[in-house]
Design an enzyme around this catalytic site. Structure first.
Site, PDB file in Angstrom:
ATOM      1  N   GLY A  12      -1.965  -4.161   0.928  1.00  0.00           N
ATOM      2  CA  GLY A  12      -2.179  -5.326   1.800  1.00  0.00           C
ATOM      3  C   GLY A  12      -1.308  -6.518   1.457  1.00  0.00           C
TER       4      GLY A  12
ATOM      5  N   SER B 182       0.807  -1.219   0.000  1.00  0.00           N
ATOM      6  CA  SER B 182       0.000   0.000   0.000  1.00  0.00           C
ATOM      7  C   SER B 182       0.845   1.276   0.000  1.00  0.00           C
ATOM      8  CB  SER B 182      -0.926   0.000   1.220  1.00  0.00           C
ATOM      9  OG  SER B 182      -0.165  -0.165   2.392  1.00  0.00           O
TER      10      SER B 182
END
Lengths: 846, 204
Positions: B72, B34
Site C-alpha cells: 500500500g 505490495s
C-alpha cells in the site's frame, strides 16, 4: 362432525367460562402475532435496506468477463427467469479543461439497479445514458472536477478517447460499493458507450459485476452457498469469482445486522414460548375444570378414547375460535401500529402479518389443545374415577411402569416446540440451545416453586388471620399454586431475558456518545507531513479524530509458538497494521486487563512492551492476557506482552486497529498516519478536500460521507427497532401474565365464596386475596427475573459475543408490574364475588 | 630488490582484490510496495526472497537481501523509509515504488519529486540504485499512462541508473501468473520476476 356438534353444545352450556377462556387465549395469541409480525416485518425492512445497498439479491463479480460456462452454472443454480443487471466499473483519469482527475466509472446496462433507484435533479431518464455519450454525477463530484458553473455551457469531460457530456446531477444513487470506500468520485455511463473510450483492453484493471434478483421466497444464503460450491467444484483452486449476497454487503454492517437477526429470532422464540406457556396453562386449567365430568363418564363405563375425543374437541373448537379472534384482532390493530408507534419504529416500515405467523398462531390454538393436554390426559386416565369425583388433588407420581407413558405424553409438545424453535431461529443449533435452556429454566423454577410453597406452611404459623389463611391456602393447594407460579415465573423469565441482551446490543449498535460522522478518511500521511497537515486542519476548523500512526508488520509468535503453522489456517501472507494512541477513542473500551502504560518504552529495555488486543481478534486467535507475542516490523524483531483486551465498536466509522502498542515502540519505525476528518459545514467540507489534495498530493482522501451516512442511518434504525421490540415484547408478555393471573383468580372464586359464607368480612377477604396473589406474583417474578440474569448472560456470551448489560430498570419494572397485575386481577375477580349473593355463586359453581 | 618485491606484492594484491572484495558482504535493500512485499504469497515466495534463493543456488553467498517493502505504500514514503534502512549500510537500493501512486491517480510531478529525493539520498550515501519501472493499466487512459512511464525513464536518464523498464514484464495481465485480484503476482509470477531482476543485480 358429531364431536364438533357435541363440543359446541358443551361450550354453549358453559358459555360464561368458555367465553372467558377464549378471550384469555385470544389475547395471548394476539400478542404473539403482533410480536412475530413486528419482528418479521422489521427483519424484512432491514433486509430490503441491505438489498438496496447491494442492488440485488446476489452479485457475481470478477476481474475478467464471465465465461459461457460460468454463466451456465449461474443460470442452472439461480434459474433462468431471474432478473439480471450488469455493471462494469474501473478507475480512470477524467480529463476536464486540461486537467485530469481520478474517477470511478460505473458503466451499467438498462436494468441496473435491480433494487433501489437513481434520483436525478432534472429527472432525466436513466435510458439517456445508453443512447448517448453522457454521464451522471453528484454535484459534489462536479465540484471536484471543476464544473462549478454549468449554466452557460454543457460541461464535458474526456474518458479515454471519447468525450462525454454531463447530462444530470444525481441527488441519490443506488447501492454502495461493496469495497466500502470511495477512493474517487463516481461517474455513471451506459455500458454501450464504453467501447469507444478504448479504455478496456489487455491489462486493464476492471471489475465485472453481474446482479441477480430472485423470487420472493428464494433462500438466498443457501443459493449463494450452492453457487460457491458449484464454482469451486468446477474450477478448483483460488476462486476467480466473488459471490456476494446481502450478508457480505458491509463487514461493519453485517456484524450488527447479524446481531439484529439473532435478536429478532430471540424475540420470536420468546413470543412462541410465552404464548405456549399461556396456552398450556389455560388448556390445562380448562381440563382440570372438566375432571369431574370425565370421572362421571369413566364411572359410567365410557371409553377413555371417547372421553379424550369429546374433551379435545371442545378444546379444539375453543382454541380455533380463539385463534380466529386473535387473528382478527391483530389484523385490525397491526396496520395502525406504525401510526401509534410513530417515532418509536423506523419510518416507512410496512408491518404486515405473513402467512407463516398466522399458521403458527392457528397451530397454537388448534393443535395446542391436543399436544398441551396430552400429558394431563395420561395422568388423569391413570387415576381412579373416585378420586376425581371426591375432588382429591392427585399428587404427581412417578414409577418405572408409568414413566414411558408420561414421556410419550410430553413427546409431541417437545417435538412441536423444537421444530418451531428451529424454524424461528433458522438454525437447529440455536433452536436446540433455546429449548434446552427453557427446559432447564422450567426445571429450576419448578423446583424453586416447590420449595417456596412448601415453605408457606411455616409462614402460615402466625397469629395474623389474613396471613395464616393466605399462606395455608397456598400450601394446601400447592400443586395448583405451583402451576400458576411456574407459568408466571417463566413469563417473567422470558421477558426479562430480552432487556439485558437489548441493553448490551443497543450499546454495540448505537453511535458512541460524542462521535461525529467522519467525512473523509485520510490515508498515507507521511511523518514529515504531520505538523503541516495538523496546522491545515486547525486553520480550516475541521474536526480531526484518531490521528493514528500505522506500521505494517507480521506476527511471528505467541508464547514462543509460531503464529503461522501448518495446523492452523493462518498464513504468513497476512500482514497486520500496528498502531499506538495515548488515549482510547470513544468507540473503544477495555473489557479485560489494565490500560497501556503511559511511560514510553525503549528499545534498550529488557522487558517486553505492552500490547492492547481487540477482543474478537484475541478470541479468534486464542490470545490470552499475559501472552508474550513476537513481531517483525520492517526486519526488526520485537516482543510484547498482552495487558488488555479492547472492545471496538467497528460501526463507529473511526480508524481502529486490532493491535495497539505501548508508546515509544513505533516511534522510529517507518510509518504513515491515518485519520478521519469531519466538518460541520457541507460546503467547507469540499473546500477542505481540495486544500488537502492541493497541499498534500500524496494523501488519499477517501470520501466516506455517503457510506457512513447510509450505514449509520441503518444502524440507527436497527437500534430503534431493537429498543422498541424489547419493550413491545415486555408489554405482550405482561398481557400474557395478565391472562394467566385472571384465569387463576377466577378459579379462586370458589374459595373466596366459601370464606364469605363462613362469615369473613370484605376487607379480610380482600387482604387474603391480595396477599395470596401478591406473594405468588412477586415470588414468581423475582425467581423469573433473577434466573433471567444468569441465562441472559450465558445467551449473550454464546450468541451475541458477550454483549450483555445489566438493566435494573427493566427488571424492577417487570417485577413490580407482574406483582401488581397478579394482585389487581385477583382483586377485580374477588370484587365480583363479593358483590354477588353466596347462594347464586354456590349454585353457579356446582 | 626490495622495491621489486614491493611492486610484485602490490601487483598480486591488485590482482586478487576483486576476489577478496567479492567475498565482502554486499547488502541490497528492496524498497517497494505490495508487489515486492509479496502481498498474498508467503514471505519466502516474494521475489526478493526468490532472488536470494537463486543466488544461493549459484553459490553466491555474500549478497544479503533485505525486503523493506510495505503493501500500500506510495513513493511519498521512499526517502523516509530509506533513512531507516541506512542503519543497515546498504550497497545497492532496488527502488520499486510508484505503482500505488499511479493506481490512486496521484500527481506525476509529485511522484517524480519523491523518487528523485530517494535517489539523491541514496547517492549521497554511496548507494548504487537500480530503478524498477512500472506500467499503469490502460484503463487509466493513454495520457496518464505515458506520463507515468516517462517518470521512471527520465529519472533513469537523469542519474544514469541501472533501469528495469517494467518490473512485471511477462507477468502483468497473465492470469496464470497472477492472483485472483489480477494485479498481484502469485508464487509462480514472483519466480518470473526474480528471474527477470537477477541479471540486473548480478551486473551491479
Amino acid at each position: 362432525m358429531l364431536w364438533i356438534r357435541m363440543a359446541f353444545l358443551q361450550i354453549i352450556r358453559n358459555k360464561g367460562f368458555a367465553f372467558f377462556f377464549m378471550f384469555n387465549l385470544a389475547m395471548g395469541l394476539a400478542g404473539f402475532i403482533a410480536v412475530l409480525s413486528f419482528g418479521r416485518s422489521l427483519n424484512r425492512h432491514m433486509d430490503e435496506n441491505l438489498k438496496e445497498i447491494l442492488t440485488a439479491d446476489i452479485e457475481i463479480s470478477s476481474n475478467t468477463p464471465l465465461t459461457f460456462e460460468e454463466f451456465s452454472i449461474a443460470d442452472e443454480v439461480l434459474g433462468k427467469d431471474t432478473q439480471k443487471a450488469r455493471l462494469i466499473r474501473f478507475y480512470t483519469m477524467a480529463g476536464t479543461k486540461g486537467d485530469a482527475r481520478l474517477v470511478e466509472v460505473m458503466a451499467m446496462d438498462g436494468t441496473y439497479p435491480l433494487y433501489g433507484s437513481f434520483n436525478l435533479l432534472n429527472q432525466t431518464p436513466v435510458k439517456a445514458l445508453e443512447e448517448s455519450a453522457a454521464v451522471f454525477m453528484t454535484q459534489d463530484t462536479a465540484g471536484v472536477l471543476g464544473f462549478e458553473n454549468t449554466a452557460n455551457e454543457p460541461p464535458a469531460l474526456t474518458l479515454g478517447g471519447k468525450s462525454f457530456v454531463l447530462k444530470d446531477f444525481l441527488s441519490e444513487e443506488p447501492g454502495l460499493s461493496s469495497a466500502s470506500f470511495e477512493l474517487a468520485p463516481k461517474l455513471y455511463m451506459g455500458i454501450r458507450q464504453l467501447e469507444d473510450t478504448g479504455l478496456i483492453k489487455f491489462g486493464s484493471r476492471v471489475r465485472y459485476s453481474h446482479f441477480f434478483r430472485l423470487g420472493e421466497n428464494a433462500d438466498i444464503p443457501s443459493l449463494t452457498e450452492t453457487l460457491r460450491a458449484r464454482f469451486s467444484e468446477k474450477f478448483p483452486g483460488p476462486p476467480r469469482l466473488r459471490i456476494n449476497d446481502t450478508r457480505d454487503v458491509n463487514r461493519r454492517l453485517s456484524r450488527v445486522t447479524g446481531y439484529f437477526t439473532r435478536f429478532m429470532g430471540l424475540i420470536s422464540i420468546t413470543g412462541l414460548f410465552l404464548s405456549g406457556i399461556a396456552s398450556a396453562y389455560l388448556f390445562r386449567g380448562y381440563l382440570n375444570s372438566r375432571k369431574k365430568d370425565m370421572a362421571v363418564l369413566m364411572s359410567l363405563g365410557a371409553k377413555k378414547s371417547r372421553i379424550y375425543l369429546t374433551i379435545s374437541s371442545e378444546l379444539m373448537v375453543m382454541g380455533t375460535l380463539a385463534s380466529f379472534v386473535a387473528i382478527i384482532i391483530s389484523q385490525a390493530l397491526i396496520p395502525a401500529f406504525p401510526f401509534i408507534f410513530k417515532g418509536l419504529i423506523p419510518a416507512h416500515i410496512r408491518i404486515h402479518t405473513d402467512p407463516f405467523t398466522l399458521m403458527i398462531a392457528l397451530f397454537m390454538g388448534v393443535a395446542g389443545s391436543l399436544i398441551f393436554c396430552l400429558p394431563l390426559f395420561i395422568r388423569i386416565f391413570r387415576i381412579r374415577p373416585l378420586m376425581l369425583l371426591r375432588n382429591i388433588e392427585e399428587t404427581p407420581f412417578f414409577s418405572i411402569r408409568t414413566a414411558p407413558f408420561l414421556f410419550a405424553g410430553f413427546f409431541p409438545v417437545i417435538a412441536a416446540f423444537f421444530y418451531l424453535s428451529c424454524l424461528l431461529t433458522g438454525s437447529v443449533r440455536d433452536g436446540s440451545i433455546f429449548m434446552a435452556g427453557s427446559g432447564l429454566a422450567l426445571a429450576i423454577l419448578s423446583g424453586l416453586g416447590g420449595i417456596i410453597f412448601s415453605g408457606c406452611q411455616y409462614l402460615s404459623h402466625t397469629r395474623s388471620m389474613v396471613r395464616k389463611i393466605a399462606f395455608r391456602n397456598l400450601f394446601r393447594n400447592k400443586w395448583s399454586s405451583l402451576s400458576c407460579f411456574v407459568s408466571i415465573a417463566m413469563g417473567a423469565f422470558l421477558i426479562s431475558i430480552i432487556p439485558q441482551i437489548q441493553k448490551g446490543l443497543q450499546n454495540e449498535i448505537s453511535r458512541p456518545e460524542g462521535l461525529k460522522i467522519p467525512a473523509f478518511f485520510l490515508v498515507d500521511i507521511q511523518d514529515e507531513q504531520k505538523e503541516p497537515f495538523l496546522d491545515l486542519v486547525k486553520q480550516e476548523k475541521a474536526d480531526l479524530s484518531n490521528f493514528s500512526p500505522m506500521v505494517r508488520g507480521r506476527i511471528l509468535s505467541i508464547n514462543q509458538h509460531p503464529f503461522y503453522d501448518e495446523n492452523n489456517s493462518r498464513s504468513q501472507r497476512l500482514e497486520f497494521n500496528f498502531s499506538h494512541r495515548k488515549t482510547l477513542d470513544v468507540s473503544e473500551t477495555i473489557v479485560q486487563g489494565r490500560p497501556l502504560s503511559q511511560t514510553p518504552w525503549h528499545f534498550e529495555s529488557k522487558i517486553p512492551f505492552e500490547i492492547s488486543v481487540e477482543a474478537s481478534f484475541a478470541g479468534q486467535h486464542g490470545i490470552a492476557l499475559g501472552d508474550v507475542m513476537g513481531f517483525e516490523v520492517q526486519g526488526i524483531v520485537l516482543e510484547g506482552q498482552v495487558v488488555n483486551f479492547r472492545n471496538v465498536r467497528w460501526n463507529s466509522f473511526q480508524p481502529n486497529f486490532y493491535l495497539l502498542f505501548q508508546d515509544g515502540v513505533l516511534d522510529d519505525a517507518p510509518k504513515t498516519y491515518l485519520a478521519s476528518v469531519s466538518h460541520d459545514s457541507v460546503e467547507k467540507r469540499q473546500a477542505l478536500r481540495q486544500k488537502i489534495i492541493r497541499e498534500f498530493p500524496n494523501i488519499s482522501v477517501i470520501d466516506v460521507t455517503r457510506l457512513a451516512g447510509k450505514i449509520l442511518s441503518i444502524t440507527d434504525r436497527l437500534s430503534v427497532s431493537v429498543r422498541f421490540m424489547a419493550w413491545f415484547s415486555i408489554a405482550a408478555g405482561l398481557v400474557l401474565i395478565f391472562s394467566i393471573a385472571r384465569h387463576e383468580a377466577l378459579k379462586n372464586q370458589n374459595q373466596i365464596n366459601l370464606l364469605k359464607v363462613l362469615g369473613a368480612g370484605t376487607p379480610a377477604i380482600r387482604s387474603i386475596t391480595l396477599l395470596e396473589f401478591g406473594f405468588t406474583g412477586c415470588a414468581a417474578a423475582l425467581a423469573g427475573v433473577g434466573l433471567s440474569f444468569c441465562f441472559s448472560y450465558a445467551g449473550a456470551w454464546y450468541f451475541f459475543d458477550s454483549l450483555w448489560r445489566f438493566d435494573p430498570n427493566a427488571s424492577i419494572l417487570i417485577l413490580v408490574l407482574t406483582t401488581l397485575i397478579s394482585m389487581g386481577t385477583a382483586l377485580a375477580a374477588s370484587g365480583k364475588v363479593l358483590n354477588s349473593k353466596p347462594a347464586g355463586l354456590l349454585s353457579g359453581l356446582s | 630488490m626490495k622495491r621489486f618485491f614491493l611492486i610484485c606484492a602490490s601487483f598480486l594484491f591488485l590482482l586478487f582484490t576483486p576476489l577478496f572484495s567479492a567475498e565482502a558482504p554486499v547488502r541490497i535493500v528492496f524498497l517497494g510496495d505490495s508487489l515486492t512485499a509479496g502481498l498474498g504469497v508467503e514471505p519466502q515466495e516474494a521475489y526478493p526472497s526468490v532472488i536470494q534463493e537463486m543466488l544461493n543456488e549459484k553459490q553466491i553467498s555474500h549478497i544479503i537481501l533485505t525486503n523493506g517493502s510495505i503493501s500500500g505504500s506510495t513513493s511519498a514514503s521512499a526517502a523516509s523509509r530509506l533513512k531507516w534502512f541506512l542503519r543497515a549500510k546498504p550497497d545497492i537500493l532496488v527502488l520499486a515504488l510508484g505503482a500505488n501512486d499511479g493506481l490512486r491517480g496521484l500527481s506525476m510531478d509529485e511522484m517524480y519529486k519523491n523518487l528523485d529525493n530517494a535517489i539523491v539520498l541514496a547517492r549521497q550515501n554511496h548507494i548504487r540504485v537500480i530503478l524498477a519501472g512500472m506500467e499503469i493499466p490502460p484503463n487509466y487512459g493513454p495520457d496518464y499512462s505515458n506520463a507515468f512511464r516517462e517518470v521512471f525513464k527520465s529519472l533513469a536518464r537523469k542519474y544514469d541508473l541501472e533501469f528495469i523498464p517494467f518490473l512485471l514484464e511477462g507477468v502483468a495481465g497473465n492470469p496464470s501468473l497472477n492472483q485472483a485480484d489480477g494485479i498481484h503476482p502469485n508464487a509462480k509470477g514472483h519466480r518470473v520476476i526474480a528471474a527477470h531482476i537477477l541479471p540486473f543485480i548480478l551486473e551491479k
